[in-house]
Design an enzyme around this catalytic site. Structure first.
Site, PDB file in Angstrom:
ATOM      1  N   THR A   1      38.102  35.181  32.526  1.00 18.88           N
ATOM      2  CA  THR A   1      37.894  36.287  33.461  1.00 18.88           C
ATOM      3  C   THR A   1      38.991  37.336  33.265  1.00 18.88           C
ATOM      4  O   THR A   1      39.888  37.174  32.434  1.00 18.88           O
ATOM      5  CB  THR A   1      37.903  35.756  34.907  1.00 18.88           C
ATOM      6  OG1 THR A   1      39.141  35.051  35.139  1.00 18.88           O
ATOM      7  CG2 THR A   1      36.741  34.814  35.144  1.00 18.88           C
ATOM      8  N   TYR A   2      38.922  38.403  34.058  1.00 17.49           N
ATOM      9  CA  TYR A   2      39.847  39.529  33.881  1.00 17.49           C
ATOM     10  C   TYR A   2      41.295  39.060  34.019  1.00 17.49           C
ATOM     11  O   TYR A   2      41.633  38.301  34.931  1.00 17.49           O
ATOM     12  CB  TYR A   2      39.548  40.610  34.918  1.00 17.49           C
ATOM     13  CG  TYR A   2      40.273  41.911  34.663  1.00 17.49           C
ATOM     14  CD1 TYR A   2      40.115  42.574  33.462  1.00 17.49           C
ATOM     15  CD2 TYR A   2      41.098  42.458  35.635  1.00 17.49           C
ATOM     16  CE1 TYR A   2      40.773  43.775  33.223  1.00 17.49           C
ATOM     17  CE2 TYR A   2      41.754  43.658  35.409  1.00 17.49           C
ATOM     18  CZ  TYR A   2      41.590  44.306  34.197  1.00 17.49           C
ATOM     19  OH  TYR A   2      42.240  45.492  33.971  1.00 17.49           O
ATOM     20  N   MET A   3      42.148  39.535  33.089  1.00 18.88           N
ATOM     21  CA  MET A   3      43.493  38.958  32.970  1.00 18.88           C
ATOM     22  C   MET A   3      44.582  39.777  33.665  1.00 18.88           C
ATOM     23  O   MET A   3      45.751  39.400  33.614  1.00 18.88           O
ATOM     24  CB  MET A   3      43.865  38.769  31.492  1.00 18.88           C
ATOM     25  CG  MET A   3      43.981  40.038  30.692  1.00 18.88           C
ATOM     26  SD  MET A   3      42.370  40.756  30.372  1.00 18.88           S
ATOM     27  CE  MET A   3      42.834  42.360  29.767  1.00 18.88           C
ATOM     28  N   ARG A   4      44.234  40.868  34.333  1.00 20.60           N
ATOM     29  CA  ARG A   4      45.234  41.622  35.111  1.00 20.60           C
ATOM     30  C   ARG A   4      44.893  41.469  36.587  1.00 20.60           C
ATOM     31  O   ARG A   4      44.092  42.227  37.136  1.00 20.60           O
ATOM     32  CB  ARG A   4      45.253  43.087  34.685  1.00 20.60           C
ATOM     33  CG  ARG A   4      45.736  43.274  33.253  1.00 20.60           C
ATOM     34  CD  ARG A   4      45.817  44.751  32.850  1.00 20.60           C
ATOM     35  NE  ARG A   4      46.289  44.887  31.491  1.00 20.60           N
ATOM     36  CZ  ARG A   4      45.517  44.905  30.408  1.00 20.60           C
ATOM     37  NH1 ARG A   4      44.186  44.809  30.575  1.00 20.60           N
ATOM     38  NH2 ARG A   4      46.025  45.016  29.209  1.00 20.60           N
TER      39      ARG A   4
END
Length: 574
Positions: A169-172
């Site tokens: 999933t989105y890493m930020r």
């Protein structure tokens, strides 16, 4: 070790001009401090009963004559202190030898074992900061490298399913929330692979908030736990596989039962006590254990693993290692500890940690030595100027305060015009004042010595920092404009022509590091991994690093531990 205290001008009740003292370090430290300060009137020492008096009050009470000269006074005070220290060290050594001798001849048997159950909970799924910290601890990935590889896993790779598949999933993100569908999948996976005893009664939900967290995304997790790292390994680069394996294991472990220990205290008849833990149920530790930032790499007493022991068990004496411990200053920051501190102080956002650390290194404000940040002379000079002229801006709380104000603007609680006006007007005035009053930093406070001599004018060469990195320049500039590239010698001879192997970088910003012969272009020897100074134990060939503590021979099939520590490199010119 005896500690010194603040010197006093008050007289005491003891008599005699004592050259030695019960606190041998006291007179030496106080005398040195006052001598450096240019004070000759008051000098302090410790008498046998611990009182401190000025030399004037001691001379008055004893009738002692003044030493003939300042040099003789120093000799009178310090020669006795040195003798006392030598005698103290000798007595300590004798006591140590008697103590170790008694321990070596003692019989070791368990007197009693006390146990209490202790549970260890798994860590939450990764957010950006914890991913960067753990990738540094376990993989030695920098924050920038971690985010580049995570971006590749998020955008997707071809894993043989006929198209590109996003693996994480989105890493930020700064949220530990996990979707309900992912929690159900995790429960099913753990039950299928490890058994029902490893599945908690209810899904674990982590609610710990980071300071200033926006929680706009999920935690970093695999898009499917059934896409096991080993199944997709052949479709990933080594970097992608190692990071994906770390993310996958963390997510699986976060939805497993606690690990259960017997916290154990063992009393041994050789007047010693051992504390540690005996693992009863592995729980999440069967899949994953979080790394630590311990400076010495040793576990704490409570977390140390112990074998099962019972009252009356006989123990074998293996070795006795006397160690002397000193109080250590706080260790320098690693990437993991610096990111954790930024997060705790509310400085930055998930997307800014990696660029912040990269900027500090790219501008040569700090360098890494053994994985820890060390400030450079340029960094110290810049920091000094900022603290002198912009104390409010460089204050730790400033960035966190601005972040909160921007969040209030984004949520409609504050108007942006007054906020910018409130900041800009005093800041602009400070900038103008700094431009007028700030003094130019002398080059001697920024340039570093190199030990090299200019072949054109025989002046010393110094290390300077420029737009494209560090380089050697003649200290006679502008009269002499000689300059050279700067490279680091690793202390290993080139196997081709016997020249020095030096560290090089590929051209362009962010070029990869490699190692080559200093005699290039006459010698074209290069290697991607750092050469070691020790020869191969099997063929005496060149060894290169392989991971943290292993090496590989370039001439034969040898792979194994590094024979011994590698010496630090030296700086040379091309």
């Amino acid at each position: 070790m005896t500690t010194s205290s603040t010197p006093s001008r008050q007289g005491g009740s003891s008599t005699g001009w004592s050259a030695t003292s019960s606190a041998p370090f006291y007179g030496r430290r106080c005398g040195a401090a006052y001598r450096l300060a240019g004070c000759s009137r008051w000098r302090c020492d410790s008498s046998s009963n611990g009182s401190r008096r000025s030399r004037h009050s001691r001379r008055k009470s004893t009738g002692a004559s003044r030493p003939s000269s300042p040099r003789s006074r120093r000799t009178a005070v310090f020669s006795g202190s040195r003798a006392a220290r030598r005698a103290s060290r000798s007595r300590t050594k004798q006591r140590l030898l008697r103590f170790t001798g008694d321990l070596e001849g003692a019989g070791y048997r368990v007197i009693s074992v006390r146990r209490r159950e202790r549970r260890s909970k798994p860590s939450a799924p990764f957010i950006t900061s914890t991913l960067q910290q753990e990738a540094w601890r376990k993989l030695r990935f920098t924050a920038r490298r971690t985010m580049v590889v995570a971006q590749q896993l998020y955008e997707g790779v071809n894993v043989g399913t006929g198209g590109t598949t996003g693996l994480i999933t989105y890493m930020r993100t700064d949220s530990t929330n996990v979707a309900d569908s992912a929690l159900r999948e995790a429960s099913a996976y753990v039950k299928e692979k490890f058994g029902a005893s490893f599945v908690p009664k209810t899904a674990r939900r982590y609610t710990k908030r980071v300071r200033g967290a926006q929680e706009a995304h999920e935690a970093i997790r695999p898009t499917s736990l059934f896409a096991e790292p080993e199944k997709v390994k052949n479709h990933l680069t080594p970097e992608q596989f190692r990071l994906y394996d770390l993310i996958w294991r963390r997510m699986v472990a976060s939805q497993m039962n606690d690990a259960v220990f017997d916290a154990t205290r063992v009393d041994i008849d050789a007047e010693s006590v051992v504390s540690g833990s005996v693992l009863k149920f592995a729980g999440f530790r069967k899949v994953y254990m979080e790394g630590t930032d311990s400076s010495n790499g040793k576990p704490s007493e409570e977390s140390r693993d112990l074998p099962p022991l019972e009252d009356g068990d006989a123990l074998d004496f293996i070795a006795l290692t006397p160690e002397q411990h000193f109080t250590q200053p706080p260790p320098r920051y690693t990437e993991a500890t610096l990111i954790r501190t930024l997060e705790e102080e509310g400085i930055g956002r998930p997307s800014t940690y990696a660029p912040t650390l990269a900027t500090v290194l790219d501008r040569d404000y700090a360098r890494k030595a053994k994985g820890r940040f060390e400030p450079t002379k340029l960094g110290r000079a810049v920091t000094g100027l900022l603290i002198q002229h912009f104390p409010d801006v460089v204050d730790i709380g400033f960035t966190a305060k601005v972040e909160e104000q921007l969040d209030e603007i984004a949520s409609g609680q504050r108007a942006w015009n007054p906020m910018l006006k409130e900041f800009y007007q005093p800041f602009n005035a400070t900038v103008q004042e700094a431009l007028e009053k700030a003094e130019r930093v002398p080059s001697s406070e920024i340039d570093e010595e190199s030990g090299e001599v200019c072949e054109k004018c025989d002046s010393p060469m110094v290390i300077k920092s420029g737009r494209f990195g560090r380089f050697l320049s003649c200290s006679g500039f502008p009269n002499c404009r000689n300059s050279k590239p700067l490279m680091e010698r690793v202390g290993v001879e080139c196997p081709k022509d016997g020249g020095d192997i030096v560290e090089r970088r590929q051209r362009g910003k962010g070029g990869r590091k490699f190692y080559g012969c200093a005699n290039y272009p006459d010698c074209d020897f290069t290697v991607n991994r750092k050469p070691l100074g020790q020869p191969c134990p099997e063929c005496s060939g060149l060894l290169v690093e392989q991971g943290r503590d292993r090496c590989q021979c370039r001439e034969c099939d040898y792979r194994g531990p590094v024979p011994e520590a590698v010496d630090a490199g030296e700086l040379v010119e091309a």
